[in-house]
Scaffold this active site. Structure first.
Site, mmCIF file in Angstrom:
data_model
loop_
_atom_site.group_PDB
_atom_site.id
_atom_site.type_symbol
_atom_site.label_atom_id
_atom_site.label_comp_id
_atom_site.label_asym_id
_atom_site.label_seq_id
_atom_site.Cartn_x
_atom_site.Cartn_y
_atom_site.Cartn_z
ATOM 1 N N GLU A 47 -12.586 1.149 -10.540
ATOM 2 C CA GLU A 47 -12.256 -0.312 -11.324
ATOM 3 C C GLU A 47 -13.432 0.122 -12.600
ATOM 4 O OE1 GLU A 47 -9.719 -0.899 -7.698
ATOM 5 O OE2 GLU A 47 -11.771 -0.322 -8.120
ATOM 6 N N ARG A 98 0.705 3.714 -3.343
ATOM 7 C CA ARG A 98 0.316 4.845 -3.096
ATOM 8 C C ARG A 98 1.243 6.489 -2.919
ATOM 9 N NH1 ARG A 98 -5.263 4.319 0.613
ATOM 10 N NH2 ARG A 98 -6.377 2.587 0.371
ATOM 11 N N THR A 155 -1.287 1.092 -10.315
ATOM 12 C CA THR A 155 -2.347 0.295 -10.365
ATOM 13 C C THR A 155 -3.327 1.449 -8.827
ATOM 14 O OG1 THR A 155 -3.460 -1.914 -9.397
ATOM 15 C CG2 THR A 155 -2.341 -0.759 -7.940
ATOM 16 N N GLU A 198 0.654 -1.468 -0.396
ATOM 17 C CA GLU A 198 0.211 -0.536 -0.053
ATOM 18 C C GLU A 198 0.754 0.828 -0.138
ATOM 19 O OE1 GLU A 198 -3.233 0.129 -0.575
ATOM 20 O OE2 GLU A 198 -4.156 -1.612 0.259
ATOM 21 N N ASP A 212 -5.297 -9.572 -8.502
ATOM 22 C CA ASP A 212 -5.669 -8.883 -9.247
ATOM 23 C C ASP A 212 -4.178 -8.149 -10.151
ATOM 24 O OD1 ASP A 212 -5.484 -7.080 -7.308
ATOM 25 O OD2 ASP A 212 -7.592 -5.640 -7.334
#
Length: 451
Positions: free
Chosen positions: A352, A113, A436, A109, A236
């Site tokens: 998404e 981010r 992503t 994360e 994913d």
């Protein structure tokens, strides 16, 4: 049967085309709503990771704030031309963001981010302070890769470099190469690309012969603790980064890994059901179907299929996503697509399905995708807007709100809505690769790119 009938009726509702004038008005609406949510964050949570939008209180992930919302929001604010907000975010980051903290953080994360957000914002702004912060963070994250397999541990102490968390998943082991690779390009230090690429390759090498990965892997042994294969959360973005590592860096090994993997995914996971295309769950070794589950996180797949040139599947899967959305007027976290019943009813403000509409609109020019986007946007505002920002939903059936506004609403959801409605000149799609977390990364990486 009633659920199936109503789902079919909803899916049949026509989409009214969006004119250029309406698209421009929608893009402006998105900007206005970003300003609204940003001002809520500024008023009630300034200097913290996130705003809890119902209680109007700040929330931090760890003992010390890492300015998750300002870092995630910064490139979005700049792309939208919200100069005042972008400048105040940038100064807050430059003055207050400090990674020298004795605390364990989740590598994945923090990478997507913060490392991604800092690098992207540096490339757009040219502010070297942002690159300095990114390099300081990158150095502190590197110890995660020191496992016997090269697969990263899940957590690292930012000050001591101690690591923990040996049970991981393909998303966490394989979704690092874009951010670390760009850090290598921008600093001239190859170690970041080498370690993250090794982790991606190690994840691929642990896949089954058909290229499928499971849900849980031991980073010390490389053995699978859960062989469930799917394209949802926890897996994913591993598939996404196989493709994007090739797109961003021209890496031919990643291209070969992507082509083998997507073939297996399409063979074992794609599922024609109820007159539509879905992607379900199967065992990674046998390919035998285990669940007919699809959800909000899986809805990135039309974008990835489009990026890989498979427009037929991309279009068909996006139509299924629209059906999922229309079942209750907002998509649920997960759905059993065989019975068209909700399994996990929350809506976390996820981006998404909007991302996929944006990619499909970019590649096809078909106004249908902007019309879908308008339907998503109107529901998003109607059900999630609050006095101080935007709130997730506890249950899409009742529309009861939850006291949560994750930083990705700025990084991804608002950004993809804006780019879907704005003119193509708002961002050069072909000149960037989105990580992503929707942070656009530019190549060549030698100089900050104008937008």
């Amino acid at each position: 049967m009633a659920a199936k009938a109503s789902a079919k009726a909803a899916a049949a509702t026509p989409l009214r085309p969006v004119s250029e004038a309406e698209a421009a008005a929608l893009a402006q609406q998105v900007k206005d709503e970003v300003r609204h949510a940003w001002h809520g964050y500024k008023q009630y949570a300034w200097g913290h990771d996130a705003l809890s939008p119902l209680s109007k209180k700040p929330r931090d992930w760890y003992e010390h704030s890492l300015l998750m919302t300002p870092v995630d929001a910064l490139d979005t604010l700049m792309i939208m031309g919200l100069k005042t907000e972008a400048d105040e975010a940038r100064e807050l980051i430059a003055q207050q963001l400090n990674f020298d903290q004795d605390m364990y953080v989740q590598n994945f994360e923090i990478t997507i981010r913060l490392l991604g957000g800092l690098i992207s914002a540096y490339q757009i702004s040219g502010d070297a302070r942002l690159l300095d912060k990114a390099e300081d963070l990158g150095k502190r994250l590197l110890p995660v890769f020191e496992s016997p397999t090269g697969l990263p541990y899940t957590h690292v102490n930012l000050r001591t470099g101690k690591v923990r968390g040996k049970l991981s998943n393909p998303a966490e082991t394989g979704t690092l190469v874009l951010e670390f690779g760009m850090l290598s390009r921008l600093t001239g230090k190859p170690v970041y690309f080498e370690k993250s690429k090794r982790a991606l390759v190690a994840t691929y090498k642990a896949a089954s012969p058909m290229g499928l990965v499971g849900s849980t892997i031991d980073v010390e042994t490389g053995r699978w603790a859960d062989t469930g294969a799917h394209i949802g959360g926890g897996i994913d973005s591993y598939y996404e980064y196989l493709n994007k590592c090739w797109r961003l860096f021209g890496d031919m090994e990643c291209k070969a890994m992507w082509e083998h993997s997507i073939e297996g995914v399409n063979k074992a996971l794609a599922d024609q059901r109820n007159g539509g295309l879905w992607y379900g769950h199967a065992d990674m070794n046998t390919g035998i179907r285990t669940k007919t589950q699809y959800g909000a996180l899986d809805a990135f797949m039309p974008a990835l299929l489009a990026l890989g040139g498979d427009m037929k599947r991309a279009r068909a899967l996006q139509e299924s996503g629209l059906r999922m959305w229309r079942l209750h007027g907002v998509e649920p976290e997960s759905l059993d697509y065989a019975s068209m019943t909700v399994q996990s009813p929350g809506y976390a403000l996820r981006p998404e399905i909007v991302e996929s509409a944006y990619y499909l609109h970019h590649y096809t020019g078909n106004p249908r995708y902007r019309a879908m986007g308008r339907e998503f946007w109107q529901a998003f505002v109607r059900y999630c807007r609050t006095e101080a920002g935007y709130a997730a939903l506890k249950d899409v059936r009742s529309k009861e709100q939850e006291d949560s506004m994750e930083s990705f609403v700025f990084a991804e959801t608002f950004k993809y809505f804006y780019l879907l409605f704005a003119p193509k000149s708002a961002l050069n799609f072909d000149g960037v690769t989105f990580n992503t977390e929707a942070h656009p990364l530019h190549l060549p990486a030698a100089a900050p790119a104008a937008h």
